[in-house]
Write a protein that holds these residues in place. Structure first.
Motif, PDB file in Angstrom:
ATOM      1  N   ASP A 108      -5.333   6.335   6.449  1.00 40.78           N
ATOM      2  CA  ASP A 108      -6.571   5.798   7.011  1.00 40.78           C
ATOM      3  C   ASP A 108      -6.732   4.326   6.677  1.00 40.78           C
ATOM      4  O   ASP A 108      -7.083   3.508   7.527  1.00 40.78           O
ATOM      5  CB  ASP A 108      -7.785   6.562   6.444  1.00 40.78           C
ATOM      6  N   GLU A 109      -6.471   4.006   5.410  1.00 41.10           N
ATOM      7  CA  GLU A 109      -6.612   2.624   4.954  1.00 41.10           C
ATOM      8  C   GLU A 109      -5.628   1.719   5.714  1.00 41.10           C
ATOM      9  O   GLU A 109      -5.985   0.623   6.148  1.00 41.10           O
ATOM     10  CB  GLU A 109      -6.359   2.567   3.438  1.00 41.10           C
ATOM     11  N   LEU A 110      -4.409   2.214   5.877  1.00 43.88           N
ATOM     12  CA  LEU A 110      -3.385   1.443   6.596  1.00 43.88           C
ATOM     13  C   LEU A 110      -3.839   1.186   8.027  1.00 43.88           C
ATOM     14  O   LEU A 110      -3.740   0.066   8.549  1.00 43.88           O
ATOM     15  CB  LEU A 110      -2.060   2.232   6.581  1.00 43.88           C
ATOM     16  N   HIS A 111      -4.355   2.226   8.664  1.00 46.12           N
ATOM     17  CA  HIS A 111      -4.814   2.131  10.043  1.00 46.12           C
ATOM     18  C   HIS A 111      -5.942   1.100  10.164  1.00 46.12           C
ATOM     19  O   HIS A 111      -5.946   0.265  11.065  1.00 46.12           O
ATOM     20  CB  HIS A 111      -5.285   3.521  10.501  1.00 46.12           C
ATOM     21  N   LEU A 137       0.847  -1.195   0.000  1.00 40.97           N
ATOM     22  CA  LEU A 137       0.000   0.000   0.000  1.00 40.97           C
ATOM     23  C   LEU A 137       0.889   1.254   0.000  1.00 40.97           C
ATOM     24  O   LEU A 137       0.600   2.245  -0.664  1.00 40.97           O
ATOM     25  CB  LEU A 137      -0.858  -0.031   1.264  1.00 40.97           C
ATOM     26  N   LEU A 138       1.996   1.185   0.753  1.00 39.99           N
ATOM     27  CA  LEU A 138       2.902   2.331   0.852  1.00 39.99           C
ATOM     28  C   LEU A 138       3.674   2.571  -0.435  1.00 39.99           C
ATOM     29  O   LEU A 138       3.934   3.713  -0.807  1.00 39.99           O
ATOM     30  CB  LEU A 138       3.900   2.126   1.995  1.00 39.99           C
ATOM     31  N   ASP A 169      -0.732   9.919   1.485  1.00 36.58           N
ATOM     32  CA  ASP A 169      -1.772  10.916   1.719  1.00 36.58           C
ATOM     33  C   ASP A 169      -2.703  10.417   2.825  1.00 36.58           C
ATOM     34  O   ASP A 169      -2.561   9.305   3.328  1.00 36.58           O
ATOM     35  CB  ASP A 169      -2.534  11.240   0.431  1.00 36.58           C
ATOM     36  N   ALA A 170      -3.648  11.263   3.209  1.00 37.24           N
ATOM     37  CA  ALA A 170      -4.518  10.952   4.343  1.00 37.24           C
ATOM     38  C   ALA A 170      -5.320   9.673   4.103  1.00 37.24           C
ATOM     39  O   ALA A 170      -5.496   8.847   5.005  1.00 37.24           O
ATOM     40  CB  ALA A 170      -5.450  12.119   4.621  1.00 37.24           C
ATOM     41  N   ALA A 171      -5.796   9.494   2.872  1.00 43.57           N
ATOM     42  CA  ALA A 171      -6.617   8.319   2.569  1.00 43.57           C
ATOM     43  C   ALA A 171      -5.804   7.041   2.747  1.00 43.57           C
ATOM     44  O   ALA A 171      -6.284   6.035   3.287  1.00 43.57           O
ATOM     45  CB  ALA A 171      -7.140   8.415   1.130  1.00 43.57           C
ATOM     46  N   LEU A 172      -4.551   7.101   2.329  1.00 45.95           N
ATOM     47  CA  LEU A 172      -3.683   5.936   2.438  1.00 45.95           C
ATOM     48  C   LEU A 172      -3.430   5.602   3.911  1.00 45.95           C
ATOM     49  O   LEU A 172      -3.473   4.444   4.323  1.00 45.95           O
ATOM     50  CB  LEU A 172      -2.364   6.229   1.709  1.00 45.95           C
ATOM     51  N   PRO A 208       4.217  13.194  10.897  1.00 46.55           N
ATOM     52  CA  PRO A 208       4.632  14.597  10.764  1.00 46.55           C
ATOM     53  C   PRO A 208       4.393  15.107   9.349  1.00 46.55           C
ATOM     54  O   PRO A 208       4.479  14.351   8.385  1.00 46.55           O
ATOM     55  CB  PRO A 208       6.135  14.552  11.060  1.00 46.55           C
ATOM     56  N   ARG A 209       4.097  16.389   9.247  1.00 46.08           N
ATOM     57  CA  ARG A 209       3.958  17.006   7.930  1.00 46.08           C
ATOM     58  C   ARG A 209       5.335  17.342   7.377  1.00 46.08           C
ATOM     59  O   ARG A 209       6.321  17.230   8.076  1.00 46.08           O
ATOM     60  CB  ARG A 209       3.107  18.265   8.042  1.00 46.08           C
TER      61      ARG A 209
END
Lengths: 253, 506
Positions: free
Chosen positions: B312-315, B286-287, B307-310, B422-423
């Motif tokens: 979230d999916e990982l989590h 996924l990464l 990105d945020a969606a990725l 971190p950003r």
């Protein structure tokens, strides 16, 4: 006992539907290379210059040799015109011939075709393979092993990896054939009864992979044994391996 | 007790001229004294010279200080062997002999390591074939003589889809007196190819030192390149690297738990874990698109941002996998027939483990409290710590339990990191690497300590790039674990170590 049953129930049925339904792949998966020459700048060969292993032709029409390619996408990063990419949905890459692994700009790629005649009759419904790991990094081996887990369940196609060359219909080679494994590879091949197949999986076994041209390796099994199926990738996705095997035995066309 | 070693922290580089080069006596006595005082050898290797070699020893201080040390000495065609006093040096000395053609005088077990050609011109110490090479696994094995003593030879090609290696057992009936392991079949000349690097191929060779440890070795290489180039990876990149390293640990520990269950004939856990391992590999995919993390770690940062969606999916996938894994592994502890098969099998005592220098889970299962993530923190682990787990029973059960407990800690770690990514930039531009410098990087791969040492020449190219995979420290542990065990215990003991052939063979 009850706990084992309960856990079994919770884990559920996990064998994938492939080949009856497509198998989802990660969004960043790097499968079939796609070259769009219409987008190329005049005489631009930035992709060829960027490839650490020289798998993109530097002259003539643009071609990419999947047998050498590590699918690292260094070429994609180097291309200023977005003319080269790797499909995130097409993992059907295997070929029956070495030349067949070449992807040519603007031409459709044709994956492997089934065995013919007597060989298909013999092996189409039951194919036993002896795996030989010959100098690789164990990633191809790991993702071949995966096919025997419940998720992939290779056995349902009559294909199985067996413990002895005497029980095998063919040899499945991974690794670039290190000099230190050459003799063992040839001895294994000799121990398999005729008629027999050879399948090579991974960039190493096809052309040396990341270790191409090292003095300690032989740049693949070609030249030592006649090869019937080439499965490219570094390592190939389990789906690419399964698809290749199923094409060979005529289960996928 | 650092006998004037150059001391430094993990992941740093320094001028080669800062490395002290004492005379032979001071150097060898110093290494011995340091080991007696609790230091440990991470890497001991040679750089060939015209009439011998320069030997470099990288050592790690006792846990707590975070200090590493390095010293060197110049030797001719021979040097004194310390192996009988410090067994952890025994393979390193054989390797120096094989690569640099200088002989460790008094070595108790002088044989090839990989059956490779030397890194310099000249004839090796062992008989050669007509082709100029050595024949792998053709050497004098340790033999036990006597009534009813027999020898069992296995490999290089094994029954499953496994890497090649040769095992020679000395047995009395079913009981194993001694196991000797001959490797080198996977030797593909990585260290030789690195001389004169880095080249565009180098990162790919690093990722394939051991394919199942792509992230562990990749991290060490990136650390060396960054310290030599004066470039820093951003906090964002270091966090993703940490997540990838723990995903790699989870995938492999899960696979091992399943394989151990399979080897004692307990199929539910074996089948569940085989699949759940794939879930962790798919999280890595996924990464970066590759189940093994190919292309994810690059000098200067990471090859792919999240990105945020990725995230979230990982989590989400992580939560599901945690539940599945807990259920699958929990069955083991509740099955007396499984536990009875794991307990008191394949014991390596803590004293032996310390002497031979075991690393990673194999060491921690013997009660040795060592983990690079805590002892020599790197990357994200400088900020976020993972508790170190140890076990005390030193047997297969300890190595099994330890894997599960480590998997739990890795799950907690990733869970925390994905929520606080971190950003900022994910990749900084690399610069040319500096000439005449030495860089050392240690990481904790899932098998244990990985050590990379880079020595650059006056043009900023690698004069030598030395790699030590944890398996190089640990294969002897497997040999010891088999002593006085049934030969049928071999597969189980072997799985409980699950060492790398290619990482050892290079």
């Amino acid at each position: 006992m009850l706990k084992a049953l309960l856990t079994r129930f919770r884990q559920g049925h996990r064998t994938m539907a492939y080949p009856d339904a497509p198998q989802p792949l990660p969004a960043r998966f790097r499968g079939l290379p796609v070259i769009e020459p219409a987008r190329c700048g005049d005489g631009c060969r930035a992709c060829a210059a960027a490839c650490p292993y020289g798998c993109i032709s530097a002259s003539g029409s643009l071609t990419l040799d999947m047998g050498t390619c590590l699918f690292c996408a260094d070429c994609v990063a180097a291309c200023p015109h977005d003319a080269i990419s790797f499909s995130a949905t097409d993992a059907c890459l295997a070929s029956r011939t070495r030349e067949g692994l070449t992807v040519t700009a603007g031409e459709e790629y044709h994956a492997a075709v089934a065995l013919e005649g007597e060989l298909l009759r013999l092996f189409g419904r039951s194919l036993k393979l002896r795996e030989v790991s010959a100098g690789g990094c164990n990633a191809c081996e790991a993702d071949t092993n995966v096919l025997s887990t419940i998720g992939w369940d290779l056995g349902r196609f009559g294909i199985q990896f067996v413990a002895s060359p005497r029980h095998a219909d063919g040899m499945f080679v991974t690794g670039p054939v290190s000099e230190n494994m050459r003799e063992a590879l040839l001895a294994t091949y000799a121990a398999i009864p005729e008629p027999k197949l050879v399948i090579v999986a991974g960039a190493c076994a096809i052309n040396g992979g990341p270790f191409k041209d090292h003095a300690e390796v032989h740049n693949g099994a070609d030249g030592f044994v006649p090869v019937d199926l080439y499965i490219p990738g570094c390592p190939p996705s389990p789906l690419t391996i399964l698809d290749g095997l199923l094409r060979l035995v005529g289960r996928v066309k | 007790m650092s006998f004037g070693m150059k001391t430094f922290y993990n992941g740093t580089s320094f001028k080669r001229s800062d490395i002290p080069v004492p005379d032979n006596d001071t150097f060898f006595q110093g290494v011995l004294d340091a080991i007696t005082a609790g230091w440990r050898v991470c890497s001991y290797f040679g750089v060939p010279t015209a009439d011998g070699a320069t030997l470099y020893c990288v050592m790690s201080a006792r846990a707590g200080s975070g200090i590493l040390g390095i010293a060197a000495t110049t030797v001719g065609r021979t040097f004194p062997s310390l192996a009988s006093l410090c067994p952890q040096l025994h393979l390193f000395e054989r390797e120096i002999a094989e690569q640099c053609l200088t002989r460790p005088e008094g070595h108790p077990w002088f044989k090839p390591v990989r059956f490779q050609k030397p890194l310099c011109e000249g004839k090796g110490f062992w008989s050669e074939t007509d082709g100029g090479g050595l024949t792998p696994a053709v050497m004098d094995f340790y033999r036990v003589e006597g009534d009813e003593v027999h020898e069992v030879a296995v490999g290089p090609v094994h029954a499953g889809i496994i890497e090649p290696g040769h095992f020679r057992f000395q047995c009395h009936g079913e009981e194993v007196f001694h196991l000797e392991i001959a490797l080198g079949f996977q030797h593909r000349g990585i260290e030789r190819a690195l001389i004169g690097g880095p080249t565009p191929r180098t990162v790919h060779e690093m990722e394939t030192i051991a394919g199942d440890t792509t992230v562990g070795h990749g991290q060490a290489y990136c650390m060396n390149m960054e310290s030599l180039g004066g470039v820093f990876a951003s906090p964002r990149a270091e966090t993703v690297r940490g997540i990838a390293l723990e995903l790699e640990r989870l995938a492999n520990h899960t696979g091992d738990l399943g394989a151990i269950a399979g080897d004692v004939g307990y199929l539910p856990t074996a089948s569940f874990c085989g699949r759940i391992r794939g879930d962790f590999l798919n999280m890595t995919a996924l990464l970066c698109g590759s189940r093994f993390g190919r292309g994810l770690l690059r000098p200067g940062g990471i090859g792919y941002d999240c990105d945020a969606a990725l995230v979230d999916e990982l989590h989400k996938r992580l939560q599901a996998a945690r539940e599945d894994l807990a259920g699958a592994v929990g069955l083991l502890w509740d099955s007396p027939s499984v536990m009875a098969r794991l307990e008191d099998v394949g014991i390596v005592t803590a004293a032996d483990a310390r002497e031979i220098g075991l690393v990673g889970p194999a060491a921690r299962a013997c009660g040795l409290n060592r983990d690079v993530r805590r002892d020599h923190p790197f990357g994200i682990f400088r900020i976020s710590q993972i508790p170190v787990i140890t076990a005390t029973t030193c047997d297969v059960a300890a190595r099994t339990l330890l894997r599960w407990l480590e998997a739990e800690r890795s799950l907690d770690f990733i869970d925390e990191q994905v929520q606080h990514l971190p950003r900022g930039t994910y990749r900084n531009q690399m610069k040319e690497i500096a000439p005449e410098r030495c860089a050392v990087a240690l990481t904790e791969g899932w098998r244990g300590e990985i050590c990379h040492v880079a020595l650059t020449d006056d043009r900023g190219r690698f004069e030598r790039y030395k790699i030590v995979d944890p398996s190089f420290h640990n294969w002897n542990g497997l040999g010891l674990a088999l002593r006085n065990q049934q030969i049928s215990d071999f597969p189980l003991c072997n799985k409980s170590f699950n060492l790398s052939y290619c990482g050892y063979d290079l």
